[in-house]
Scaffold this motif. Structure first.
Motif, PDB file in Angstrom:
ATOM      1  N   ILE A 110       0.836  -1.191   0.000  1.00  0.00           N
ATOM      2  CA  ILE A 110       0.000   0.000   0.000  1.00  0.00           C
ATOM      3  C   ILE A 110       0.880   1.254   0.000  1.00  0.00           C
ATOM      4  N   LEU A 111       0.500   2.230  -0.828  1.00  0.00           N
ATOM      5  CA  LEU A 111       1.181   3.510  -0.841  1.00  0.00           C
ATOM      6  C   LEU A 111       0.730   4.334   0.360  1.00  0.00           C
ATOM      7  N   SER A 112       1.382   5.469   0.553  1.00  0.00           N
ATOM      8  CA  SER A 112       1.063   6.311   1.703  1.00  0.00           C
ATOM      9  C   SER A 112      -0.362   6.841   1.657  1.00  0.00           C
ATOM     10  N   LYS A 113      -0.985   6.858   0.471  1.00  0.00           N
ATOM     11  CA  LYS A 113      -2.345   7.353   0.330  1.00  0.00           C
ATOM     12  C   LYS A 113      -3.390   6.247   0.520  1.00  0.00           C
ATOM     13  N   ASN A 114      -2.945   5.090   1.059  1.00  0.00           N
ATOM     14  CA  ASN A 114      -3.822   3.942   1.292  1.00  0.00           C
ATOM     15  C   ASN A 114      -4.414   3.399  -0.005  1.00  0.00           C
ATOM     16  N   ILE A 115      -3.648   3.486  -1.080  1.00  0.00           N
ATOM     17  CA  ILE A 115      -4.036   2.911  -2.358  1.00  0.00           C
ATOM     18  C   ILE A 115      -2.852   2.122  -2.883  1.00  0.00           C
ATOM     19  N   SER A 116      -3.116   1.202  -3.807  1.00  0.00           N
ATOM     20  CA  SER A 116      -2.028   0.384  -4.341  1.00  0.00           C
ATOM     21  C   SER A 116      -1.432   0.973  -5.615  1.00  0.00           C
ATOM     22  N   ILE A 117      -2.187   1.826  -6.329  1.00  0.00           N
ATOM     23  CA  ILE A 117      -1.704   2.461  -7.557  1.00  0.00           C
ATOM     24  C   ILE A 117      -2.054   3.942  -7.504  1.00  0.00           C
ATOM     25  N   PHE A 118      -1.061   4.783  -7.811  1.00  0.00           N
ATOM     26  CA  PHE A 118      -1.288   6.228  -7.905  1.00  0.00           C
ATOM     27  C   PHE A 118      -0.941   6.680  -9.314  1.00  0.00           C
ATOM     28  N   ARG A 119      -1.840   7.426  -9.950  1.00  0.00           N
ATOM     29  CA  ARG A 119      -1.617   7.884 -11.317  1.00  0.00           C
ATOM     30  C   ARG A 119      -1.239   9.359 -11.312  1.00  0.00           C
ATOM     31  N   GLY A 120      -0.108   9.645 -11.960  1.00  0.00           N
ATOM     32  CA  GLY A 120       0.379  11.016 -12.016  1.00  0.00           C
ATOM     33  C   GLY A 120       1.894  11.025 -11.992  1.00  0.00           C
ATOM     34  N   ASN A 121       2.478  12.153 -12.348  1.00  0.00           N
ATOM     35  CA  ASN A 121       3.938  12.251 -12.420  1.00  0.00           C
ATOM     36  C   ASN A 121       4.594  12.423 -11.062  1.00  0.00           C
ATOM     37  N   ILE A 122       3.872  12.986 -10.099  1.00  0.00           N
ATOM     38  CA  ILE A 122       4.469  13.330  -8.815  1.00  0.00           C
ATOM     39  C   ILE A 122       3.722  12.619  -7.688  1.00  0.00           C
ATOM     40  N   LEU A 123       4.456  11.844  -6.902  1.00  0.00           N
ATOM     41  CA  LEU A 123       3.912  11.158  -5.735  1.00  0.00           C
ATOM     42  C   LEU A 123       4.503  11.810  -4.496  1.00  0.00           C
ATOM     43  N   LYS A 124       3.632  12.305  -3.623  1.00  0.00           N
ATOM     44  CA  LYS A 124       4.084  12.987  -2.405  1.00  0.00           C
ATOM     45  C   LYS A 124       3.768  12.143  -1.175  1.00  0.00           C
ATOM     46  N   ILE A 125       4.741  12.066  -0.269  1.00  0.00           N
ATOM     47  CA  ILE A 125       4.571  11.410   1.022  1.00  0.00           C
ATOM     48  C   ILE A 125       4.809  12.483   2.080  1.00  0.00           C
ATOM     49  N   PRO A 126       3.760  12.998   2.702  1.00  0.00           N
ATOM     50  CA  PRO A 126       3.901  14.166   3.596  1.00  0.00           C
ATOM     51  C   PRO A 126       4.845  13.926   4.769  1.00  0.00           C
ATOM     52  N   SER A 127       4.739  12.783   5.433  1.00  0.00           N
ATOM     53  CA  SER A 127       5.599  12.486   6.581  1.00  0.00           C
ATOM     54  C   SER A 127       5.949  11.001   6.516  1.00  0.00           C
ATOM     55  N   ILE A 128       7.127  10.721   6.001  1.00  0.00           N
ATOM     56  CA  ILE A 128       7.490   9.336   5.721  1.00  0.00           C
ATOM     57  C   ILE A 128       7.811   8.588   7.017  1.00  0.00           C
ATOM     58  N   THR A 129       7.442   7.309   7.040  1.00  0.00           N
ATOM     59  CA  THR A 129       7.733   6.452   8.187  1.00  0.00           C
ATOM     60  C   THR A 129       8.609   5.294   7.735  1.00  0.00           C
ATOM     61  N   LYS A 130       9.106   4.542   8.712  1.00  0.00           N
ATOM     62  CA  LYS A 130       9.955   3.399   8.351  1.00  0.00           C
ATOM     63  C   LYS A 130       9.173   2.337   7.577  1.00  0.00           C
ATOM     64  N   GLU A 131       7.843   2.313   7.768  1.00  0.00           N
ATOM     65  CA  GLU A 131       7.018   1.368   7.010  1.00  0.00           C
ATOM     66  C   GLU A 131       6.935   1.739   5.533  1.00  0.00           C
ATOM     67  N   ASP A 132       7.249   2.994   5.189  1.00  0.00           N
ATOM     68  CA  ASP A 132       7.202   3.439   3.789  1.00  0.00           C
ATOM     69  C   ASP A 132       8.479   3.118   3.030  1.00  0.00           C
ATOM     70  N   ARG A 133       9.491   2.598   3.715  1.00  0.00           N
ATOM     71  CA  ARG A 133      10.752   2.301   3.033  1.00  0.00           C
ATOM     72  C   ARG A 133      10.570   1.109   2.102  1.00  0.00           C
ATOM     73  N   GLY A 134      11.444   1.025   1.099  1.00  0.00           N
ATOM     74  CA  GLY A 134      11.363  -0.088   0.162  1.00  0.00           C
ATOM     75  C   GLY A 134      11.488   0.378  -1.275  1.00  0.00           C
ATOM     76  N   THR A 135      11.036  -0.465  -2.202  1.00  0.00           N
ATOM     77  CA  THR A 135      11.162  -0.201  -3.632  1.00  0.00           C
ATOM     78  C   THR A 135       9.851   0.312  -4.200  1.00  0.00           C
ATOM     79  N   TYR A 136       9.942   1.418  -4.923  1.00  0.00           N
ATOM     80  CA  TYR A 136       8.799   2.003  -5.626  1.00  0.00           C
ATOM     81  C   TYR A 136       9.047   1.868  -7.132  1.00  0.00           C
ATOM     82  N   PHE A 137       7.955   1.668  -7.881  1.00  0.00           N
ATOM     83  CA  PHE A 137       8.057   1.532  -9.334  1.00  0.00           C
ATOM     84  C   PHE A 137       7.349   2.703  -9.999  1.00  0.00           C
ATOM     85  N   CYS A 138       8.086   3.390 -10.881  1.00  0.00           N
ATOM     86  CA  CYS A 138       7.481   4.385 -11.771  1.00  0.00           C
ATOM     87  C   CYS A 138       7.238   3.674 -13.102  1.00  0.00           C
TER      88      CYS A 138
END
Length: 412
Positions: A224-252
């Motif tokens: 799950i992405l930070s927005k509680n969704i599995s896919i986000f559409r758009g050029n810019i993905l923002k994570i307002p306050s990152i946590t250790k659970e957000d670490r890992g590999t992201y795919f563009c």
């Protein structure tokens, strides 16, 4: 016409037909970008009208009240574009009345880079020597056809047919050759990041290709992405306050329907202070038996881990054995084995982890039990000193009892 307009309700179809006849422009061009002005349209029709003038026809019939709603330039641009994929073959055809009386040129124009035009042919002679290019003149249709085979990305651009009528006098028509290209990720997109927990993070992904690709974001294993969704559409993905659970590999991921699309892996490392968890805070073991105390540490950067007892740092010796096992860069399991527990070794043990972002410690209490605890004392015998004391006690206090039982057994 006025009479029909007054009775428009009764002659709807007749009025439409008259509007179409009045506003009917006819072009004989094959993929030619024209209609820029009435003057050029007049000259164009007068020059090239022939029996093939209906080979390509675009009719625009507009009601008066709808005329202002139509983007004519966009409609003409769409009509004039040639769209091909890499490896295809196209033929650009320029038809000119009395073509043999004039010099006909095929020219490529690069409007984006503002470079000098490149002349491909003059008359029936091909100037550019390229095995992918061929030129054909058809006397019956008065046309010069430039064929491009095995189209490459570099072939994209505007191709213009020039008719030299005299000094400083020429007619021109052009078409845009668009090459469909599979998506690619631009270099100005985000690569790997190392951030501190709590930071605001912005991931950017830009892609090129034709048609324009659509960009989406995903995480490894569909996390799950930070927005509680599995896919986000758009050029810019923002994570307002990152946590250790957000670490890992992201795919563009960039897709446009050409080929398999493009994908970039973006690794995000989140630096955070140590977090310690332990299976049990209180553990018991019998005297003279071994016991393991465990500590699970999460931290990045990897922390320094120590064990303390009564404020003194412990190390490997005949009484203690300390081991660390790192399963990932962020996770370390540490164990201290207390060997042949003595009375003085019961009490509190502190597992302490430190990195540049902070220090965390947790206390584990070891207490005495009568019965040995398995594990780790499964099948373990007490230490030799404990066995020696037991033997001495057996010899001094139990000898008479054994002798008495022996005497009674043989008398019966």
């Amino acid at each position: 016409m006025n009479t029909l307009t007054l009775h428009s309700g009764a002659f709807i179809e007749t009025i439409k037909i008259l509007h179409i006849i009045i506003t009917l422009p006819i072009s004989t061009a094959s993929n030619e970008r024209f209609f820029s002005s009435l003057k050029r349209l007049k000259s164009y029709i007068r020059t090239i009208m022939s029996n093939d003038r209906l080979s390509d026809l675009m009719v625009i019939a507009l009601e008066k009240e709808d005329a202002g709603k139509v983007n004519l330039n966009a409609a003409v641009d769409e009509f004039a574009q040639l769209k091909y994929s890499i490896g295809d073959t196209t033929e650009l055809k320029c038809t000119v009345l009395y073509a043999s009386d004039f010099n006909i040129l095929w020219i490529k124009v690069d409007k984006e880079r503002s470079t000098d035009p490149v002349t491909f042919s003059s008359g029936s002679t091909l100037i550019i020597k390229d095995s992918r290019l061929s030129l054909r003149y058809d006397m019956d249709s008065n046309s010069y056809s430039l064929q491009i085979s095995n189209i490459q990305e570099t072939d994209a651009g505007f191709y213009r047919c020039d008719v030299n009528l005299g000094t400083n006098n020429k007619l021109s028509a052009e078409t845009e050759l668009i090459v469909r290209r599979r998506p690619f990720i631009s270099d100005n997109s985000t690569r790997s990041l190392v951030v501190n927990e709590g930071q605001s993070v912005t991931l950017e992904c830009y892609a090129g290709g034709y048609p324009s690709p659509k960009v989406s974001w995903r995480r490894a294993n569909n996390a799950i992405l930070s927005k509680n969704i599995s896919i986000f559409r758009g050029n810019i993905l923002k994570i307002p306050s990152i946590t250790k659970e957000d670490r890992g590999t992201y795919f563009c991921v960039a897709e446009n329907g050409v080929g398999r699309g493009a994908r970039r892996h973006i690794a995000i490392e989140v630096e955070f202070a140590p977090v310690i968890t332990i299976p049990k805070r209180h553990l018991g073991q019998a005297l003279q038996y071994d016991m393991d105390l465990e500590c699970h540490v999460e931290a990045y950067p990897p922390p320094a881990i120590i064990w303390l007892n009564n404020g003194i740092q412990l190390s490997n010796n005949q009484h203690y054995k300390i081991s660390h096992f790192a399963t990932t860069d962020e996770i370390t399991d540490t164990t201290i084995r207390i060997i042949s527990i003595e009375n003085r070794q019961y009490g509190d043990y502190v597992c302490k982890a430190s990195n540049v972002l902070g220090t965390t410690e947790v206390t584990v209490t070891l207490y005495e039990t009568i019965i040995p605890v398995c594990p780790p004392a499964c099948g373990q015998l007490p230490s030799s000193s404990h066995l020696k004391n037991s033997t001495i006690n057996f010899t001094s206090s139990s000898f008479l009892i054994v002798l008495y039982l022996f005497f009674v057994y043989f008398n019966f």
